[in-house]
Motif scaffolding. Sequence first.
Motif, PDB file in Angstrom:
ATOM      1  N   ARG A   2       5.717  -3.649 -33.977  1.00  0.00           N
ATOM      2  CA  ARG A   2       6.625  -2.934 -33.549  1.00  0.00           C
ATOM      3  C   ARG A   2       7.336  -1.783 -33.736  1.00  0.00           C
ATOM      4  N   GLU A   3       8.057  -1.644 -33.261  1.00  0.00           N
ATOM      5  CA  GLU A   3       8.643  -0.042 -32.910  1.00  0.00           C
ATOM      6  C   GLU A   3       9.690  -0.255 -34.074  1.00  0.00           C
ATOM      7  N   LEU A   4       9.889   1.360 -34.556  1.00  0.00           N
ATOM      8  CA  LEU A   4      11.449   1.159 -35.778  1.00  0.00           C
ATOM      9  C   LEU A   4      12.435   1.545 -34.272  1.00  0.00           C
ATOM     10  N   THR A   5      13.760   1.277 -35.382  1.00  0.00           N
ATOM     11  CA  THR A   5      14.779   0.817 -34.850  1.00  0.00           C
ATOM     12  C   THR A   5      16.098   1.606 -35.632  1.00  0.00           C
ATOM     13  N   TYR A   6      16.733   2.526 -34.447  1.00  0.00           N
ATOM     14  CA  TYR A   6      17.836   2.936 -35.212  1.00  0.00           C
ATOM     15  C   TYR A   6      18.294   2.472 -37.081  1.00  0.00           C
ATOM     16  N   GLU A   7      18.670   1.083 -36.766  1.00  0.00           N
ATOM     17  CA  GLU A   7      19.034   0.146 -37.591  1.00  0.00           C
ATOM     18  C   GLU A   7      17.889   0.180 -38.786  1.00  0.00           C
ATOM     19  N   ASP A   8      16.819  -0.131 -38.418  1.00  0.00           N
ATOM     20  CA  ASP A   8      15.527  -0.279 -39.644  1.00  0.00           C
ATOM     21  C   ASP A   8      15.310   1.155 -40.066  1.00  0.00           C
ATOM     22  N   LEU A   9      15.447   2.519 -39.519  1.00  0.00           N
ATOM     23  CA  LEU A   9      15.373   3.561 -40.527  1.00  0.00           C
ATOM     24  C   LEU A   9      16.705   3.482 -41.203  1.00  0.00           C
ATOM     25  N   MET A  10      18.317   3.444 -40.960  1.00  0.00           N
ATOM     26  CA  MET A  10      18.616   3.700 -41.950  1.00  0.00           C
ATOM     27  C   MET A  10      18.778   1.962 -43.203  1.00  0.00           C
ATOM     28  N   GLU A  11      18.182   1.267 -42.979  1.00  0.00           N
ATOM     29  CA  GLU A  11      17.866   0.649 -43.692  1.00  0.00           C
ATOM     30  C   GLU A  11      16.805   1.155 -45.256  1.00  0.00           C
ATOM     31  N   ILE A  12      15.838   1.520 -44.148  1.00  0.00           N
ATOM     32  CA  ILE A  12      14.523   2.397 -45.429  1.00  0.00           C
ATOM     33  C   ILE A  12      15.170   3.540 -46.112  1.00  0.00           C
ATOM     34  N   ILE A  13      16.425   4.190 -45.245  1.00  0.00           N
ATOM     35  CA  ILE A  13      16.805   5.252 -45.700  1.00  0.00           C
ATOM     36  C   ILE A  13      17.793   5.367 -46.942  1.00  0.00           C
ATOM     37  N   ARG A  14      18.321   4.160 -46.391  1.00  0.00           N
ATOM     38  CA  ARG A  14      19.014   3.281 -48.103  1.00  0.00           C
ATOM     39  C   ARG A  14      18.955   3.122 -49.320  1.00  0.00           C
ATOM     40  N   ARG A  15      17.231   2.257 -49.277  1.00  0.00           N
ATOM     41  CA  ARG A  15      16.587   1.673 -49.791  1.00  0.00           C
ATOM     42  C   ARG A  15      15.707   3.483 -50.657  1.00  0.00           C
ATOM     43  N   CYS A  16      15.482   4.157 -49.809  1.00  0.00           N
ATOM     44  CA  CYS A  16      14.885   5.137 -50.589  1.00  0.00           C
ATOM     45  C   CYS A  16      15.997   6.413 -51.375  1.00  0.00           C
ATOM     46  N   ALA A  17      17.277   6.358 -50.454  1.00  0.00           N
ATOM     47  CA  ALA A  17      18.077   7.661 -51.300  1.00  0.00           C
ATOM     48  C   ALA A  17      19.642   7.068 -51.060  1.00  0.00           C
ATOM     49  N   GLY A  18      19.720   5.805 -51.006  1.00  0.00           N
ATOM     50  CA  GLY A  18      20.548   5.106 -51.711  1.00  0.00           C
ATOM     51  C   GLY A  18      21.890   6.138 -50.184  1.00  0.00           C
ATOM     52  N   GLU A  19      23.129   5.004 -49.742  1.00  0.00           N
ATOM     53  CA  GLU A  19      24.283   5.002 -49.257  1.00  0.00           C
ATOM     54  C   GLU A  19      25.281   6.301 -49.119  1.00  0.00           C
ATOM     55  N   SER A  20      25.047   7.645 -48.659  1.00  0.00           N
ATOM     56  CA  SER A  20      26.029   8.613 -49.322  1.00  0.00           C
ATOM     57  C   SER A  20      27.104   8.191 -48.769  1.00  0.00           C
ATOM     58  N   ASP A  21      28.197   9.201 -48.930  1.00  0.00           N
ATOM     59  CA  ASP A  21      29.737   8.941 -49.004  1.00  0.00           C
ATOM     60  C   ASP A  21      29.679   8.924 -47.260  1.00  0.00           C
ATOM     61  N   GLU A  22      28.840  10.170 -46.949  1.00  0.00           N
ATOM     62  CA  GLU A  22      29.433  10.132 -45.549  1.00  0.00           C
ATOM     63  C   GLU A  22      28.704   9.209 -44.480  1.00  0.00           C
ATOM     64  N   MET A  23      27.859   8.580 -44.935  1.00  0.00           N
ATOM     65  CA  MET A  23      26.508   7.822 -43.870  1.00  0.00           C
ATOM     66  C   MET A  23      27.785   6.645 -44.411  1.00  0.00           C
ATOM     67  N   ALA A  24      28.271   6.119 -44.955  1.00  0.00           N
ATOM     68  CA  ALA A  24      29.802   5.185 -45.494  1.00  0.00           C
ATOM     69  C   ALA A  24      30.024   4.992 -44.275  1.00  0.00           C
ATOM     70  N   GLN A  25      31.077   6.303 -44.283  1.00  0.00           N
ATOM     71  CA  GLN A  25      32.205   6.165 -43.164  1.00  0.00           C
ATOM     72  C   GLN A  25      31.558   6.568 -41.929  1.00  0.00           C
ATOM     73  N   ALA A  27      30.061   4.424 -38.544  1.00  0.00           N
ATOM     74  CA  ALA A  27      29.429   3.893 -37.676  1.00  0.00           C
ATOM     75  C   ALA A  27      28.032   4.230 -37.358  1.00  0.00           C
ATOM     76  N   ASP A  28      27.777   5.223 -36.570  1.00  0.00           N
ATOM     77  CA  ASP A  28      26.489   5.268 -35.962  1.00  0.00           C
ATOM     78  C   ASP A  28      26.171   7.053 -36.143  1.00  0.00           C
ATOM     79  N   ALA A  29      25.583   6.884 -36.437  1.00  0.00           N
ATOM     80  CA  ALA A  29      24.859   8.438 -36.644  1.00  0.00           C
ATOM     81  C   ALA A  29      23.813   8.875 -36.260  1.00  0.00           C
TER      82      ALA A  29
END
Length: 85
Positions: A2-25, A27-29
């Motif tokens: 399957r293709e990687l979606t933006y949502e998939d990528l952001m979930e992987i980043i959150r698992r690897c590095a946590g959610e940054s304050d900037e990312m939490a604020q 909606a679409d980055a």
Amino acid sequence: MRELTYEDLMEIIRRCAGESDEMAQTADARDIPFAELGYDSLALMETASMLQRDYGVELPDETVVDIDTPRALVELVNSRLGSAV
């Protein structure tokens, strides 16, 4: 595979590095540089490692450090998925 979606990528980043304050604020980055989102090169390397494992694409370190936005990383992974078929 399957293709990687933006949502998939952001979930992987959150698992690897946590959610940054900037990312939490934000909606679409998709087009905001990772540095502005609070993710450093170590977070991107960990993300690339997980993408390689989960999606089976080769992402050399020198390629990953040149990627600056989530959209660019999604496009890179998906282009490599297409060429691996």
